[in-house]
Each structure stands twice: as C-alpha cells, then as structure tokens.
Scaffold this motif. Structure first.
Motif, PDB file in Angstrom:
ATOM      1  N   ASP A 122      49.461 -15.283   8.523  1.00 38.60           N
ATOM      2  CA  ASP A 122      49.936 -14.366   7.485  1.00 38.60           C
ATOM      3  C   ASP A 122      51.430 -14.523   7.182  1.00 38.60           C
ATOM      4  O   ASP A 122      51.814 -15.025   6.113  1.00 38.60           O
ATOM      5  CB  ASP A 122      49.612 -12.919   7.937  1.00 38.60           C
ATOM      6  CG  ASP A 122      49.830 -11.879   6.858  1.00 38.60           C
ATOM      7  OD1 ASP A 122      50.365 -12.225   5.796  1.00 38.60           O
ATOM      8  OD2 ASP A 122      49.474 -10.713   7.072  1.00 38.60           O
ATOM      9  N   GLU A 170      45.433  -8.856  11.070  1.00 37.60           N
ATOM     10  CA  GLU A 170      45.635  -9.405   9.719  1.00 37.60           C
ATOM     11  C   GLU A 170      44.477 -10.345   9.348  1.00 37.60           C
ATOM     12  O   GLU A 170      44.096 -10.444   8.171  1.00 37.60           O
ATOM     13  CB  GLU A 170      46.968 -10.159   9.625  1.00 37.60           C
ATOM     14  CG  GLU A 170      48.221  -9.314   9.950  1.00 37.60           C
ATOM     15  CD  GLU A 170      48.703  -8.416   8.804  1.00 37.60           C
ATOM     16  OE1 GLU A 170      47.922  -8.100   7.892  1.00 37.60           O
ATOM     17  OE2 GLU A 170      49.895  -8.014   8.852  1.00 37.60           O
ATOM     18  N   LYS A 173      41.749  -8.199   8.244  1.00 40.38           N
ATOM     19  CA  LYS A 173      42.099  -7.729   6.891  1.00 40.38           C
ATOM     20  C   LYS A 173      41.706  -8.780   5.854  1.00 40.38           C
ATOM     21  O   LYS A 173      41.121  -8.445   4.815  1.00 40.38           O
ATOM     22  CB  LYS A 173      43.602  -7.443   6.822  1.00 40.38           C
ATOM     23  CG  LYS A 173      44.094  -6.988   5.460  1.00 40.38           C
ATOM     24  CD  LYS A 173      45.617  -7.083   5.346  1.00 40.38           C
ATOM     25  CE  LYS A 173      46.086  -8.509   5.163  1.00 40.38           C
ATOM     26  NZ  LYS A 173      47.559  -8.647   5.082  1.00 40.38           N
ATOM     27  N   HIS A 229      48.085  -1.224   4.895  1.00 38.86           N
ATOM     28  CA  HIS A 229      49.531  -1.176   5.102  1.00 38.86           C
ATOM     29  C   HIS A 229      50.184   0.091   4.542  1.00 38.86           C
ATOM     30  O   HIS A 229      51.314   0.390   4.900  1.00 38.86           O
ATOM     31  CB  HIS A 229      50.202  -2.397   4.468  1.00 38.86           C
ATOM     32  CG  HIS A 229      49.997  -3.664   5.247  1.00 38.86           C
ATOM     33  ND1 HIS A 229      48.761  -4.228   5.441  1.00 38.86           N
ATOM     34  CD2 HIS A 229      50.873  -4.480   5.898  1.00 38.86           C
ATOM     35  CE1 HIS A 229      48.884  -5.333   6.162  1.00 38.86           C
ATOM     36  NE2 HIS A 229      50.156  -5.507   6.454  1.00 38.86           N
ATOM     37  N   HIS A 248      53.126  -4.642  14.624  1.00 36.12           N
ATOM     38  CA  HIS A 248      52.712  -4.545  13.212  1.00 36.12           C
ATOM     39  C   HIS A 248      51.178  -4.532  13.097  1.00 36.12           C
ATOM     40  O   HIS A 248      50.610  -3.708  12.371  1.00 36.12           O
ATOM     41  CB  HIS A 248      53.318  -5.713  12.425  1.00 36.12           C
ATOM     42  CG  HIS A 248      52.911  -5.724  10.983  1.00 36.12           C
ATOM     43  ND1 HIS A 248      53.311  -4.772  10.083  1.00 36.12           N
ATOM     44  CD2 HIS A 248      52.094  -6.569  10.285  1.00 36.12           C
ATOM     45  CE1 HIS A 248      52.789  -5.023   8.890  1.00 36.12           C
ATOM     46  NE2 HIS A 248      52.043  -6.115   8.993  1.00 36.12           N
ATOM     47  N   VAL A 252      48.570  -1.913  11.434  1.00 35.88           N
ATOM     48  CA  VAL A 252      47.641  -2.323  10.370  1.00 35.88           C
ATOM     49  C   VAL A 252      46.202  -1.957  10.758  1.00 35.88           C
ATOM     50  O   VAL A 252      45.420  -1.470   9.921  1.00 35.88           O
ATOM     51  CB  VAL A 252      47.781  -3.835  10.074  1.00 35.88           C
ATOM     52  CG1 VAL A 252      46.680  -4.332   9.143  1.00 35.88           C
ATOM     53  CG2 VAL A 252      49.155  -4.138   9.466  1.00 35.88           C
TER      54      VAL A 252
HETATM   55 ZN   LIG Z   1      50.946  -7.114   7.473  1.00 30.18          ZN
END
Ligand SMILES: [Zn+2]
Ligand SMILES: NC(=O)c1ccc[n+]([C@@H]2O[C@H](COP(=O)([O-])OP(=O)(O)OC[C@H]3O[C@@H](n4cnc5c(N)ncnc54)[C@H](O)[C@@H]3O)[C@@H](O)[C@H]2O)c1
Ligand SMILES: O=C(O)C(=O)C[C@@H](O)[C@H](O)[C@H](O)COP(=O)(O)O
Length: 348
Positions: A122, A170, A173, A229, A248, A252
């Motif tokens: 990412d 991520e 995601k 986010h 992070h 998320v």
């Molecule tokens: Zn992110």
C-alpha cells in the motif's frame, strides 16, 4: 513502475547506472538501519557517493520537526537537484521521505524500497506523501510519484508479527473494495506469517496500482482506498494525541468493522454480508478498547477528514464484498450507532 527483486538487485543497479544522479541519500529508521540497510548496501553497485539519514522509528516521528531536520541535513550536505533519495522502510519512511524529497528545492527524485507488508502492498505505491499535523493524520503532503518502487519480500523475515498483521489489514481492504476473490483467498489464511501472506502481495499491490492509475489525485474512485479510514483515522489520531499510538493497520481494521456495520445501517449491504466481513476481520485482530473515547471527540476528528466537502462527512462504504462507493453521506444517528456498535463488540 514496481519491480520485485528476488535474490539479485540488478534492476536497482541498472536504474542507478542509467540515470545521472549526483549523490544518493538513503533514509532509514533505527530498525531498517539494523535489519535492511546491510542487505541493500551489500547488493548495491554504484560509483555514486551516498549518505545515510536515520530517524527514530514510529508514527510520532512523521511530523514537521523531522521533515525540517531532514531538509536541513540535505541542505548542509549540499544535496542538489540531481540527488536521489532512497526511502528504505515502512510507510512512515516512504510517506516522510517522499514528502521531504518532493518539496526540497521544489522536488528531487526519490525511490521507495518498502520493508513492511503495509508499505509493500500500500504505502509505497500511489504517490501519496505526507506528515501528520498535531495529531491529525497526513494533513500536510503532496501527490508525488516515486521514480521506481523496488520490492524485496525477504525484508519481511525480520518484521514483528504485529507489523505483519497491521499490513494485512490493508490487503483485506483491497479485497473488500475491489476483488472478491482476493478477499476469499486472504480469509483462507489460518495463521498470519510471512510464508502465508507473501503469495498474495502481488495481487494486493496490483489492486492498489490499478485504482491509482485511474484517479491519481483522488477526485473519484481513489476514495475507495479510504474505506475504513474515516473512523479508523479518527481513532488512530485520538490514540496518537493521548500518547498511546496504535498501528495504522490496527486502526484500519477497527474502522473497517465499524464502517461495514455503517454500510449495513445505510442499506448498502445485507446484514449477512456485514456480519461475514466483521467476523472475518475479528479472526485476525484483537478488540481495540475505545470505550473511554467520547463520541464528540471522535466526531470532531471526523469533521476534519480530507474527503469532506461543504462540512459534510463523505464516507467510502462497501456496496458488497468486492465493491465500494464513495462520497456517501450518512445520518448522524447511523454514524454514532456504528461507533457504538464497535464499542459494544467486546460485550457480545
Ligand atoms: Zn491506510
Ligand atoms: N501513502 C500511502 O498511501 C499510505 C498507505 C498506507 C499507510 N500509510 C502510512 O504508513 C504508515 C504505516 O506504515 P508501516 O506500518 O509500514 O509503519 P512503520 O514505517 O512505522 O514501520 C513499522 C515498524 O516496523 C519497523 N520495520 C520496518 N521494516 C522492518 C523490517 N523489515 N524488519 C524489522 N522491522 C522493520 C519499523 O522500524 C517500525 O518500527 C502510517 O503513517 C500510515 O499513515 C501511507
Ligand atoms: O492511497 C490511498 O489513496 C489511500 O487511501 C491508502 C490508505 O491506505 C492510506 O492510509 C492513505 O494514507 C490514506 O489517505 P489519506 O489521504 O486519508 O491520508
């Protein structure tokens, strides 16, 4: 352009030979200095001089003070416009190094060599650079593409488990917003480890890259990469403000759970789909205790989300497993209910 390096760094060396750089500045943090820099230096073949710029590890360093120190060092070392910055690290290094390089002398060239799962899949891709302002995430930054991205998956061998799990959020995601089969493959993984996640890195990178190619400046479809986010960044920011930062990807994961429920409340996905998404995310991520966070503190941060327009919060919400809409405005009641839903998850 993204190049996967196997044992041999020849594509990186070819790149350094082909371009006429004046000098190289390698940005590392204390961990990538210890675990990744020796491999890079052992394989890098160039006649160019280089300097190592080291910062402390962690999100708390992604700020204007660190950026200022780096601009000053580049100036003292007389870095000119043909200098190259090599960002060797996770998302903090690629965000910060990209920001410093893209603003120093109005922009010098940089490449990313990501060393975390999160930065491989990412952060190193897509040209969003930036720093936090006060405790607000990524409030100051640029859109600036790295000249190249070189991925060396073996760097993951020294990455702590929690960091691997953070990056996996991520990847989940990417599956949820754009690729049902990627999501289905990821949730087959029983135990998160380098060997089980590495085969999926390429697909995850490709999803991100395809979205960015369609909408570099985040005018439309790129907003889908922000799923999870809106609420996630608010919680990450509050933790940062309290001097108790979370990773992070942990934020998320929390944000995706809350926003999956929000998508259900808004009538965008079925209750069955929202439950399936939430249960699977919960398999990998322990509950994040946000019970002490006041609704008004979370919503105040939501009001400063970068996707907002006309004082309205624009969510990127799932419309199915593998599809996502953006600029979706929710009722205040549903936003609060989605936050309360997460808070109460631990009681169930
Ligand atoms: Zn992110
Ligand atoms: N620009 C983007 O598109 C984008 C996308 C996602 C996240 N981000 C940003 O990325 C940041 C998070 O990135 P991250 O999770 O990579 O965090 P990070 O850069 O802080 O790295 C995580 C930790 O792992 C250590 N580390 C890195 N590589 C290692 C290795 N190979 N072996 C051992 N230790 C290693 C680091 O020193 C650090 O302590 C956040 O600031 C987030 O906002 C940016
Ligand atoms: O590249 C993007 O676009 C993303 O949204 C990727 C996110 O994973 C990443 O955390 C990004 O930094 C968030 O963007 P921001 O504009 O909200 O800071």
């Amino acid at each position: 352009m993204i190049t996967i390096l196997n044992d041999d760094f020849s594509q990186l060396n070819d790149f350094l030979h082909e371009k006429s750089f004046s000098k190289i500045f390698i940005l590392v943090d204390e961990n990538t200095h210890e675990y990744c820099l020796p491999t890079l230096l052992g394989n890098m073949e160039t006649d160019l001089g280089f300097e190592i710029l080291e910062i402390e590890a962690g999100e708390e360093m992604k700020n204007i003070q660190t950026a200022n120190q780096l601009w000053e060092i580049l100036t003292e070392m007389q870095a000119d416009r043909k200098a190259l910055v090599i960002n060797l690290g996770g998302g903090v290094i690629t965000d910060m190094g990209g920001f410093v390089a893209s603003t120093y002398k109005r922009g010098i060239q940089f490449i990313n060599i990501p060393t975390t799962l999160l930065s491989m899949c990412d952060a190193s891709i897509g040209g969003k650079t930036g720093i936090d302002l006060m405790h607000y995430k990524n409030m100051v930054g640029t859109f600036a593409f790295p000249e190249q991205i070189f991925i060396f998956p073996k760097f993951l061998e020294t990455l702590p488990f929690k960091e691997l799990r953070s990056g996996f959020a991520e990847m989940l995601k990417h599956g949820l917003i754009a690729d049902t089969s990627h999501w289905n493959q990821l949730i087959q993984i029983q135990k998160l480890e380098v060997g089980t996640v590495t085969p999926h890195i390429q697909t995850s990178m490709n999803i991100k890259q395809e979205v960015v190619e369609k909408d570099f400046h985040e005018s439309n479809i790129r907003k889908t990469l922000n799923f999870g986010h809106t609420i996630g960044h608010s919680v990450e920011s509050l933790c940062l403000q309290q001097g108790n930062p979370i990773l992070h990807g942990e934020a998320v994961a929390m944000g995706m759970i809350s926003e999956a429920h929000l998508a259900y409340l808004e009538g965008l996905i079925s209750e069955d789909d929202s439950k399936l998404i939430i249960e699977n995310i919960q398999r990998y991520y322990p509950y994040l205790d946000i019970s002490d966070f006041k609704d008004e503190d979370i919503t105040a941060l939501l009001m400063n989300d970068k996707k907002n327009t006309d004082s309205k919060i624009n969510f990127s919400l799932l419309t199915g497993i593998g599809s996502c809409t953006y600029d979706h405005q929710c009722s205040q009641k549903n936003i609060l209910e989605a936050i309360h839903f997460y808070k109460k998850l631990n009681d169930l």
